[in-house]
Design an enzyme around this catalytic site. Structure first.
Site, PDB file in Angstrom:
ATOM      1  N   ARG A 197       3.292  -2.385  -3.319  1.00 18.94           N
ATOM      2  CA  ARG A 197       1.982  -3.046  -3.343  1.00 18.94           C
ATOM      3  C   ARG A 197       1.723  -3.844  -2.077  1.00 18.94           C
ATOM      4  O   ARG A 197       2.642  -4.319  -1.427  1.00 18.94           O
ATOM      5  CB  ARG A 197       1.890  -3.968  -4.562  1.00 18.94           C
ATOM      6  CG  ARG A 197       1.809  -3.208  -5.864  1.00 18.94           C
ATOM      7  CD  ARG A 197       1.806  -4.128  -7.040  1.00 18.94           C
ATOM      8  NE  ARG A 197       3.108  -4.771  -7.194  1.00 18.94           N
ATOM      9  CZ  ARG A 197       3.411  -5.589  -8.189  1.00 18.94           C
ATOM     10  NH1 ARG A 197       2.516  -5.874  -9.120  1.00 18.94           N
ATOM     11  NH2 ARG A 197       4.616  -6.130  -8.275  1.00 18.94           N
ATOM     12  N   ASP A 215       8.716  -1.443  -4.927  1.00 15.94           N
ATOM     13  CA  ASP A 215       7.397  -2.071  -5.028  1.00 15.94           C
ATOM     14  C   ASP A 215       6.656  -1.815  -3.723  1.00 15.94           C
ATOM     15  O   ASP A 215       7.040  -2.332  -2.674  1.00 15.94           O
ATOM     16  CB  ASP A 215       7.545  -3.570  -5.280  1.00 15.94           C
ATOM     17  CG  ASP A 215       6.240  -4.248  -5.666  1.00 15.94           C
ATOM     18  OD1 ASP A 215       5.163  -3.693  -5.357  1.00 15.94           O
ATOM     19  OD2 ASP A 215       6.293  -5.335  -6.256  1.00 15.94           O
TER      20      ASP A 215
END
Length: 195
Positions: A129, A127
């Site tokens: 983000r 991830d």
């Protein structure tokens, strides 16, 4: 990241009318969007907010590999029903790895790898983000306290670390189907999502 508010307009949708606001990084030209309802009247009450990362396959093409499209649509409907709230639509395709790498990861998933391992096999983070742009977006919208619509505890932690006052969490369990059971199980078992 430094992003700036650019423009707002009314946006009629199948779920009702929203105000769409665009934010842009002046250097990279990367754009993020906020959809909001009922924020014209200032309120110190917690506001429903979903921080939704772009998912072209789910949001636009109704992919059954994920639950992104149903989450976006359910949130739009919920915010209209409540009469107040916002969706921060962040341009972070594929948990931040981009569309091309996301499709490469899909090909690895077709071979039996889960979403986490597919990213790792591509030497990418599970991830990638970021959420720093949300502080500027929420400030522009006048939102001080957030009732976050999410199943992701790491998103809550990230926003709190940025100084955002997350006072409550609403679960969002929609879009489950036979084709994304493994995907949802991986999110629960390997990424700690709360279902």
């Amino acid at each position: 990241m430094s992003i700036e508010f650019v423009a707002s307009s009314k946006l009629p949708t199948a779920h009702g009318e929203f105000i769409i606001s665009v934010f842009q990084d002046p250097e990279t030209k990367e754009e993020h969007v906020a959809l909001s309802v009922g924020l014209e009247q200032f309120s110190n009450e917690p506001t429903l907010v979903r921080v939704h990362s772009e998912c072209l396959t789910g949001d636009a093409f109704s992919s059954l590999k994920c639950d992104c499209g149903p989450q976006l649509n359910a949130t739009m409907a919920l915010i209209q029903q409540q009469g107040r709230g916002a969706i921060l639509y962040l341009r972070q395709e594929g948990r931040g790895i981009g569309l091309t790498n996301k499709i490469r990861a899909y090909a690895l998933q077709d071979q039996g790898h889960d979403t986490v391992d597919a990213n790792l096999l591509l030497n990418l983070p599970a991830d990638a983000r970021r959420y720093d742009m949300t502080t500027i977006m929420l400030k522009q919208l006048g939102i001080q306290k957030v009732k976050l619509i999410t199943n992701n505890p790491k998103k809550i932690q990230s926003l709190k670390k940025l100084g955002i006052d997350v006072v409550d969490r609403l679960p969002l369990v929609v879009g489950k189907n036979p084709l994304n059971e493994d995907y949802l199980r991986t999110k629960r078992d390997r990424m700690d999502h709360m279902y």
